[in-house]
Design a protein around this motif. Structure first.
Motif, PDB file in Angstrom:
ATOM      1  N   LYS A  39       0.709  -1.176   0.043  1.00 19.19           N
ATOM      2  CA  LYS A  39      -0.099  -0.059  -0.126  1.00 19.19           C
ATOM      3  C   LYS A  39       0.982   1.139   0.151  1.00 19.19           C
ATOM      4  O   LYS A  39       0.449   2.169  -0.738  1.00 19.19           O
ATOM      5  CB  LYS A  39      -1.044  -0.139   1.146  1.00 19.19           C
ATOM      6  N   ASN A  40       1.967   1.154   0.465  1.00 23.39           N
ATOM      7  CA  ASN A  40       2.838   2.135   0.665  1.00 23.39           C
ATOM      8  C   ASN A  40       3.630   2.375  -0.618  1.00 23.39           C
ATOM      9  O   ASN A  40       3.832   3.503  -1.249  1.00 23.39           O
ATOM     10  CB  ASN A  40       3.833   2.270   2.078  1.00 23.39           C
ATOM     11  N   ARG A  41       4.093   1.456  -0.810  1.00 24.76           N
ATOM     12  CA  ARG A  41       4.985   1.379  -2.108  1.00 24.76           C
ATOM     13  C   ARG A  41       4.296   1.858  -3.514  1.00 24.76           C
ATOM     14  O   ARG A  41       4.851   2.523  -4.195  1.00 24.76           O
ATOM     15  CB  ARG A  41       5.672  -0.192  -2.312  1.00 24.76           C
ATOM     16  N   GLU A  42       3.194   1.242  -3.533  1.00 21.52           N
ATOM     17  CA  GLU A  42       2.327   1.753  -4.819  1.00 21.52           C
ATOM     18  C   GLU A  42       1.564   2.769  -4.361  1.00 21.52           C
ATOM     19  O   GLU A  42       0.506   3.042  -5.343  1.00 21.52           O
ATOM     20  CB  GLU A  42       1.668   0.547  -5.340  1.00 21.52           C
ATOM     21  N   LYS A  43       1.554   3.288  -3.386  1.00 15.69           N
ATOM     22  CA  LYS A  43       0.657   4.602  -3.009  1.00 15.69           C
ATOM     23  C   LYS A  43      -0.733   4.580  -3.247  1.00 15.69           C
ATOM     24  O   LYS A  43      -1.493   5.374  -3.870  1.00 15.69           O
ATOM     25  CB  LYS A  43       1.332   5.810  -3.543  1.00 15.69           C
ATOM     26  N   LEU A  44      -1.254   3.277  -2.792  1.00 20.05           N
ATOM     27  CA  LEU A  44      -2.603   3.070  -3.088  1.00 20.05           C
ATOM     28  C   LEU A  44      -3.590   3.979  -2.185  1.00 20.05           C
ATOM     29  O   LEU A  44      -3.168   4.047  -1.113  1.00 20.05           O
ATOM     30  CB  LEU A  44      -2.737   1.528  -2.844  1.00 20.05           C
ATOM     31  N   THR A  45      -4.589   4.349  -2.728  1.00 18.44           N
ATOM     32  CA  THR A  45      -5.541   4.901  -1.750  1.00 18.44           C
ATOM     33  C   THR A  45      -6.412   3.766  -1.064  1.00 18.44           C
ATOM     34  O   THR A  45      -6.401   2.557  -1.171  1.00 18.44           O
ATOM     35  CB  THR A  45      -6.619   5.765  -2.795  1.00 18.44           C
ATOM     36  N   HIS A 144       3.219   7.478   4.952  1.00 20.73           N
ATOM     37  CA  HIS A 144       1.838   7.140   4.409  1.00 20.73           C
ATOM     38  C   HIS A 144       1.524   6.925   3.072  1.00 20.73           C
ATOM     39  O   HIS A 144       2.357   7.795   2.283  1.00 20.73           O
ATOM     40  CB  HIS A 144       0.986   8.515   4.939  1.00 20.73           C
ATOM     41  N   PRO A 145       0.885   6.049   2.490  1.00 27.09           N
ATOM     42  CA  PRO A 145       0.646   5.807   1.080  1.00 27.09           C
ATOM     43  C   PRO A 145       0.095   7.242   0.480  1.00 27.09           C
ATOM     44  O   PRO A 145       0.645   7.428  -0.835  1.00 27.09           O
ATOM     45  CB  PRO A 145      -0.353   4.810   1.378  1.00 27.09           C
ATOM     46  N   ARG A 146      -0.297   8.198   1.041  1.00 29.26           N
ATOM     47  CA  ARG A 146      -0.905   9.464   0.357  1.00 29.26           C
ATOM     48  C   ARG A 146       0.176  10.551   0.839  1.00 29.26           C
ATOM     49  O   ARG A 146      -0.334  11.612   0.356  1.00 29.26           O
ATOM     50  CB  ARG A 146      -2.250   9.897   0.832  1.00 29.26           C
ATOM     51  N   ARG A 147       1.468  10.268   1.133  1.00 29.48           N
ATOM     52  CA  ARG A 147       2.406  11.214   1.289  1.00 29.48           C
ATOM     53  C   ARG A 147       2.730  12.265   0.277  1.00 29.48           C
ATOM     54  O   ARG A 147       3.130  13.351   0.644  1.00 29.48           O
ATOM     55  CB  ARG A 147       3.609  10.484   1.818  1.00 29.48           C
ATOM     56  N   ASP A 148       2.383  12.067  -1.056  1.00 30.04           N
ATOM     57  CA  ASP A 148       2.751  12.948  -2.047  1.00 30.04           C
ATOM     58  C   ASP A 148       1.398  13.489  -2.686  1.00 30.04           C
ATOM     59  O   ASP A 148       1.461  14.193  -3.717  1.00 30.04           O
ATOM     60  CB  ASP A 148       3.465  11.955  -3.138  1.00 30.04           C
ATOM     61  N   ASP A 149       0.076  13.162  -1.974  1.00 34.76           N
ATOM     62  CA  ASP A 149      -1.103  13.783  -2.576  1.00 34.76           C
ATOM     63  C   ASP A 149      -1.453  14.895  -1.843  1.00 34.76           C
ATOM     64  O   ASP A 149      -1.803  15.125  -0.663  1.00 34.76           O
ATOM     65  CB  ASP A 149      -2.068  12.894  -2.398  1.00 34.76           C
ATOM     66  N   ALA A 150      -0.995  16.121  -2.192  1.00 34.88           N
ATOM     67  CA  ALA A 150      -1.069  17.523  -1.675  1.00 34.88           C
ATOM     68  C   ALA A 150      -2.478  17.903  -1.296  1.00 34.88           C
ATOM     69  O   ALA A 150      -3.012  18.170  -0.005  1.00 34.88           O
ATOM     70  CB  ALA A 150      -0.717  18.536  -2.631  1.00 34.88           C
TER      71      ALA A 150
END
Length: 432
Positions: A39-45, A144-150
């Motif tokens: 989930k982290n590696r693929e930045k899954l919602t 967090h998986p959403r760490r790059d989602d502003a």
């Protein structure tokens, strides 16, 4: 190590005696089968990850088979991930719907696991993740998986870690009051000082002091690791072998190396970096020779099976342990320096020489002349002859020489014993 020993440690006798345990990483991530951090590696919602929740139905889950496999491998305790970083719970938690009874499987997984371990005489351990990427009050950070989602980060800006603390402590209370005596608790993990992850969290975020007080109140005899950010009962080097006995402030600490079979904790179908059985036995012996334990991980499949490769390597380890257990169980380090590519372990008047490579005909043991009553191969109790060497003879002479006067030389068979790691059992004199 940076973690000092605890001020009032619990009794670790069973832990330092048993030496070898099984770690089990299992959860929703077994379905994608691409590492437990998928989930982290693929930045899954959460929405993308939901498909694994909707299809989680481990119809082949058989904790009794897990427990038998662990015991046959020579392990004496088993530690299961009750909740990993994705937040999914393997028990019927009253504090969240994100748990196993809401999946197609629909039943608690921890109760049968605990019962199966106890039936095999194994100590019971729980892993619990301090991190939770699913909980709505867990502040977003660099893990967090959403760490790059502003936009997501902005929407989550008002999350209150104190709300999450209540949830965390409440779940630990559930785990430690619902299943009887629990012997071992592995929290994972604090990272306030990890530069690679912004917004890292540590003991203040978990309210670790109150958390550990709660644990001690509910289970006074439980062993707790060091990953809350406060000292625990043992320290946990991960995926490496310490160079020697571990210490803090000049004092020894109890430690356990947690290791994987192939570099991944969760089931990783296409990972072929499997460690061989002989390497894993050497790792176990190396740890015991430095006064440490080995917690060796398996990652069951989405259907609940320990995969065939893992079962095979554990069976090989078990065959070695069946004949060599007494060189590991109840043993610790020895004060003597072993020959190159060897390790010593000791229990009372028994000194065990583990030969990681098999020498030609002789092995020289410094400091042991006059200190050994008898020597034998451990696998079959066949005698090993002790040979006198003359330190005054030049090393090139046809008669052995050139060894220090306190050296004991053993004469070995040319043919290596059929063992992953051959072991010589040395019976020491009372003064040794």
């Amino acid at each position: 190590m940076e973690s000092p020993p605890v001020s009032a440690p619990v009794d670790t006798t069973w832990f330092t005696h048993d030496r070898f345990g099984m770690f089990v990483h299992w959860g929703l991530y077994a379905l994608p089968a691409r590492h437990e951090w998928v989930k982290n590696r693929e930045k899954l919602t959460d929405e993308q990850y939901q498909v694994y929740f909707d299809h989680f139905d481990p119809d082949r889950y058989d904790p009794a088979e897990w427990a038998r496999t662990a015991r046959a491998a020579g392990m004496r305790y088993v530690v299961l991930t009750t909740k990993h970083h994705d937040g999914f719970c393997l028990w019927d938690s009253t504090l969240t719907d994100y748990q196993v009874t809401r999946t197609p499987y629909g039943r608690d997984l921890l109760g049968p696991f605990v019962d199966a371990c106890r039936a095999e005489g194994l100590k019971v351990g729980f892993y619990y993740s301090l991190i939770d990427w699913h909980h709505p009050s867990f502040p977003v950070d660099g893990t967090h998986p959403r760490r790059d989602d502003a936009a997501y980060i902005e929407a989550a800006a008002d999350r209150d870690i104190r709300v999450y603390q209540e949830y965390l402590h409440g779940q630990v209370r559930e785990l430690l009051t619902s299943y009887g005596t629990i012997d071992y608790l592995f929290f994972d993990f604090s990272y306030a000082d990890r530069d690679e992850w912004w917004g890292g969290k540590g003991p203040d975020d978990w309210d670790s002091r109150a958390l550990l007080d709660l644990v001690r109140e509910l289970q006074p005899g439980i062993l707790v690791n060091d990953r809350t950010g406060l000292p625990g009962d043992f320290v946990t080097p991960e995926q490496y072998q310490p160079a020697g006995p571990m210490s803090a402030g000049g004092r020894p600490v109890v430690w356990e190396a947690c290791q994987t079979l192939n570099g991944s904790w969760g089931y990783d179908r296409d990972n072929l970096d499997d460690k061989s059985a002989d390497l894993l036995v050497r790792m176990l012996v190396d740890g015991v020779s430095k006064d440490g334990n080995l917690l060796l991980n398996v990652g069951p499949t989405g259907r609940g099976d320990i995969d065939p490769g893992a079962r095979a390597v554990l069976a090989d380890i078990g065959r070695w342990m069946d004949l060599h257990e007494r060189s590991v169980r109840g043993c610790g380090p020895a004060s003597y320096t072993p020959p190159p590519d060897c390790r010593y372990t000791r229990r009372g008047d028994r000194l065990y020489l583990h030969l990681f490579s098999w020498p030609l005909s002789h092995v020289h043991l410094p400091g042991l002349a006059g200190r050994v009553r008898y020597a034998q191969l451990l696998n079959d109790a066949s005698e090993i002859v002790r040979v006198r060497t003359d330190p005054d003879l030049p090393a090139h002479n046809a008669r052995m020489g050139g060894q220090p006067a306190d050296t004991l030389t053993l004469e070995l068979p040319v043919r290596r014993p059929d063992a992953l790691v051959p072991v010589i059992e040395l019976f020491l004199t009372p003064s040794a």
